[in-house]
Design a protein around this motif. Structure first.
Motif, PDB file in Angstrom:
ATOM      1  N   UNK A 169       0.828  -1.213   0.000  1.00 14.86           N
ATOM      2  CA  UNK A 169       0.000   0.000   0.000  1.00 14.86           C
ATOM      3  C   UNK A 169       0.858   1.257   0.000  1.00 14.86           C
ATOM      4  N   UNK A 170       1.940   1.242   0.774  1.00 18.89           N
ATOM      5  CA  UNK A 170       2.825   2.412   0.823  1.00 18.89           C
ATOM      6  C   UNK A 170       3.496   2.673  -0.518  1.00 18.89           C
ATOM      7  N   UNK A 171       3.997   1.615  -1.159  1.00 20.87           N
ATOM      8  CA  UNK A 171       4.652   1.789  -2.453  1.00 20.87           C
ATOM      9  C   UNK A 171       3.648   2.259  -3.509  1.00 20.87           C
ATOM     10  N   UNK A 172       2.459   1.692  -3.479  1.00 17.66           N
ATOM     11  CA  UNK A 172       1.427   2.111  -4.428  1.00 17.66           C
ATOM     12  C   UNK A 172       1.092   3.589  -4.222  1.00 17.66           C
ATOM     13  N   UNK A 173       0.949   3.992  -2.968  1.00 18.26           N
ATOM     14  CA  UNK A 173       0.639   5.394  -2.663  1.00 18.26           C
ATOM     15  C   UNK A 173       1.765   6.334  -3.090  1.00 18.26           C
ATOM     16  N   UNK A 174       2.981   5.801  -3.204  1.00 16.36           N
ATOM     17  CA  UNK A 174       4.130   6.601  -3.611  1.00 16.36           C
ATOM     18  C   UNK A 174       4.340   6.578  -5.135  1.00 16.36           C
ATOM     19  N   UNK A 175       3.406   5.973  -5.877  1.00 17.50           N
ATOM     20  CA  UNK A 175       3.471   6.021  -7.337  1.00 17.50           C
ATOM     21  C   UNK A 175       4.053   4.798  -8.013  1.00 17.50           C
ATOM     22  N   UNK A 176       4.280   3.710  -7.280  1.00 21.69           N
ATOM     23  CA  UNK A 176       4.812   2.491  -7.877  1.00 21.69           C
ATOM     24  C   UNK A 176       3.702   1.696  -8.549  1.00 21.69           C
ATOM     25  N   UNK A 177       4.107   0.931  -9.583  1.00 22.49           N
ATOM     26  CA  UNK A 177       3.196   0.076 -10.338  1.00 22.49           C
ATOM     27  C   UNK A 177       3.722  -1.350 -10.334  1.00 22.49           C
ATOM     28  N   UNK A 178       2.808  -2.280 -10.473  1.00 19.95           N
ATOM     29  CA  UNK A 178       3.171  -3.694 -10.542  1.00 19.95           C
ATOM     30  C   UNK A 178       3.640  -4.041 -11.949  1.00 19.95           C
ATOM     31  N   UNK A 179       4.823  -4.659 -12.066  1.00 19.66           N
ATOM     32  CA  UNK A 179       5.284  -5.057 -13.400  1.00 19.66           C
ATOM     33  C   UNK A 179       5.546  -6.549 -13.537  1.00 19.66           C
ATOM     34  N   UNK A 180       5.712  -7.258 -12.452  1.00 25.60           N
ATOM     35  CA  UNK A 180       6.033  -8.679 -12.585  1.00 25.60           C
ATOM     36  C   UNK A 180       5.905  -9.375 -11.230  1.00 25.60           C
ATOM     37  N   UNK A 181       5.959 -10.674 -11.266  1.00 24.67           N
ATOM     38  CA  UNK A 181       6.043 -11.493 -10.061  1.00 24.67           C
ATOM     39  C   UNK A 181       7.053 -12.594 -10.323  1.00 24.67           C
ATOM     40  N   UNK A 182       8.045 -12.706  -9.432  1.00 25.41           N
ATOM     41  CA  UNK A 182       9.120 -13.675  -9.642  1.00 25.41           C
ATOM     42  C   UNK A 182       9.563 -14.288  -8.324  1.00 25.41           C
ATOM     43  N   UNK A 183      10.246 -15.433  -8.441  1.00 23.82           N
ATOM     44  CA  UNK A 183      10.954 -15.999  -7.294  1.00 23.82           C
ATOM     45  C   UNK A 183      12.361 -15.416  -7.297  1.00 23.82           C
ATOM     46  N   UNK A 184      12.696 -14.725  -6.217  1.00 28.29           N
ATOM     47  CA  UNK A 184      14.001 -14.077  -6.098  1.00 28.29           C
ATOM     48  C   UNK A 184      14.723 -14.588  -4.865  1.00 28.29           C
ATOM     49  N   UNK A 185      16.001 -14.267  -4.797  1.00 30.65           N
ATOM     50  CA  UNK A 185      16.801 -14.575  -3.607  1.00 30.65           C
ATOM     51  C   UNK A 185      16.655 -16.038  -3.179  1.00 30.65           C
ATOM     52  N   UNK A 186      16.840 -16.951  -4.113  1.00 32.91           N
ATOM     53  CA  UNK A 186      16.754 -18.391  -3.826  1.00 32.91           C
ATOM     54  C   UNK A 186      15.358 -18.833  -3.380  1.00 32.91           C
ATOM     55  N   UNK A 187      14.328 -18.335  -4.068  1.00 30.23           N
ATOM     56  CA  UNK A 187      12.990 -18.874  -3.853  1.00 30.23           C
ATOM     57  C   UNK A 187      12.006 -18.009  -3.110  1.00 30.23           C
ATOM     58  N   UNK A 188      12.299 -16.738  -2.866  1.00 35.93           N
ATOM     59  CA  UNK A 188      11.343 -15.859  -2.209  1.00 35.93           C
ATOM     60  C   UNK A 188      10.337 -15.343  -3.232  1.00 35.93           C
ATOM     61  N   UNK A 189       9.048 -15.498  -2.934  1.00 40.74           N
ATOM     62  CA  UNK A 189       7.990 -15.017  -3.817  1.00 40.74           C
ATOM     63  C   UNK A 189       7.897 -13.499  -3.685  1.00 40.74           C
ATOM     64  N   UNK A 190       8.070 -12.793  -4.804  1.00 39.36           N
ATOM     65  CA  UNK A 190       8.107 -11.337  -4.750  1.00 39.36           C
ATOM     66  C   UNK A 190       7.325 -10.707  -5.901  1.00 39.36           C
ATOM     67  N   UNK A 191       6.606  -9.630  -5.580  1.00 39.45           N
ATOM     68  CA  UNK A 191       6.017  -8.771  -6.590  1.00 39.45           C
ATOM     69  C   UNK A 191       7.068  -7.726  -6.947  1.00 39.45           C
ATOM     70  N   UNK A 192       7.261  -7.491  -8.239  1.00 40.87           N
ATOM     71  CA  UNK A 192       8.225  -6.498  -8.702  1.00 40.87           C
ATOM     72  C   UNK A 192       7.452  -5.224  -9.033  1.00 40.87           C
ATOM     73  N   UNK A 193       7.825  -4.138  -8.395  1.00 45.51           N
ATOM     74  CA  UNK A 193       7.151  -2.859  -8.593  1.00 45.51           C
ATOM     75  C   UNK A 193       8.115  -1.878  -9.236  1.00 45.51           C
ATOM     76  N   UNK A 194       7.573  -0.924  -9.982  1.00 46.33           N
ATOM     77  CA  UNK A 194       8.398   0.093 -10.619  1.00 46.33           C
ATOM     78  C   UNK A 194       7.728   1.443 -10.552  1.00 46.33           C
ATOM     79  N   UNK A 195       8.548   2.471 -10.608  1.00 50.09           N
ATOM     80  CA  UNK A 195       8.057   3.849 -10.615  1.00 50.09           C
ATOM     81  C   UNK A 195       8.850   4.622 -11.648  1.00 50.09           C
TER      82      UNK A 195
END
Length: 198
Positions: A169-195
């Motif tokens: 919610x904080x990132x969205x309120x700061x103008x970030x958008x969702x661009x992807x979802x990936x497993x990062x850092x050896x298997x951590x489920x993460x939403x990738x956001x961009x601004x």
């Protein structure tokens, strides 16, 4: 409570590491936060990166790390625009749904301007438990805005656990958008956001 935010140097590295360790001692889902080593914290303190400390008077109560890079080797898909924006995340939605996002991505950026300029990576923001709920994460994100312009950053990215609805919610309120979802850092489920920085 008198909160100030200022740039800090490598002598704070052990304190940042200890603050992370304190969070891991809380009863939280360990998948919400990647476990960084002390060496990871030491490495972020160089001339191009920005580490902000949050202080209540002289007491360190939180921090945020902004990595500044010419190209993004950590999240390679972050230079791809997407047509999907991040909805306002609610805890009920996260809890009830197993998010399976299929995003319609556009082609890679045609102009080389963005590719050649700096990319910002919001690497980590941690706030001590007793100081959460006072908008400190948002204050750090707003403070980062100054450094985006200073370093000529045109695009900022970050990764957030899909279960971390407060940060989403904080990132969205700061103008970030969702661009992807990936497993990062050896298997951590993460939403990738961009601004995109104007």
């Amino acid at each position: 409570m008198t909160i100030t935010i200022r740039k800090i140097n490598k002598r704070y590295s052990k304190k940042l590491f200890q603050m992370q360790e304190d969070v891991f001692c809380e009863k939280i889902d360990k998948n919400l936060l990647r476990h960084n080593t002390l060496e990871n914290f030491d490495a972020v303190f160089d001339k191009t990166n920005v580490t902000l400390g949050v202080f209540d008077k002289n007491k360190l109560v939180g921090f945020g790390i902004l990595i500044i890079a010419k190209q993004n080797k950590i999240l390679p898909n972050a230079l791809v625009y997407a047509s999907t924006t991040l909805p306002c995340i609610k805890s009920e939605w996260i809890a009830k749904e197993k998010i399976n996002l299929k995003l319609a991505k556009s082609e890679k950026i045609k102009s080389t301007t963005c590719l050649e300029s700096c990319i910002g990576i919001v690497k980590l923001i941690i706030v001590k438990k007793e100081y959460r709920g006072h908008g400190i994460q948002m204050k750090i994100l707003k403070k980062f805005d100054h450094f985006y312009k200073k370093f000529g950053i045109k695009r900022v990215i970050c990764s957030v656990s899909p279960l971390n609805f407060f940060s989403l919610n904080n990132f969205y309120s700061n103008g970030f958008y969702l661009i992807d979802r990936e497993n990062l850092y050896d298997g951590y489920d993460r939403l990738i956001l961009a601004k995109n920085v104007k």
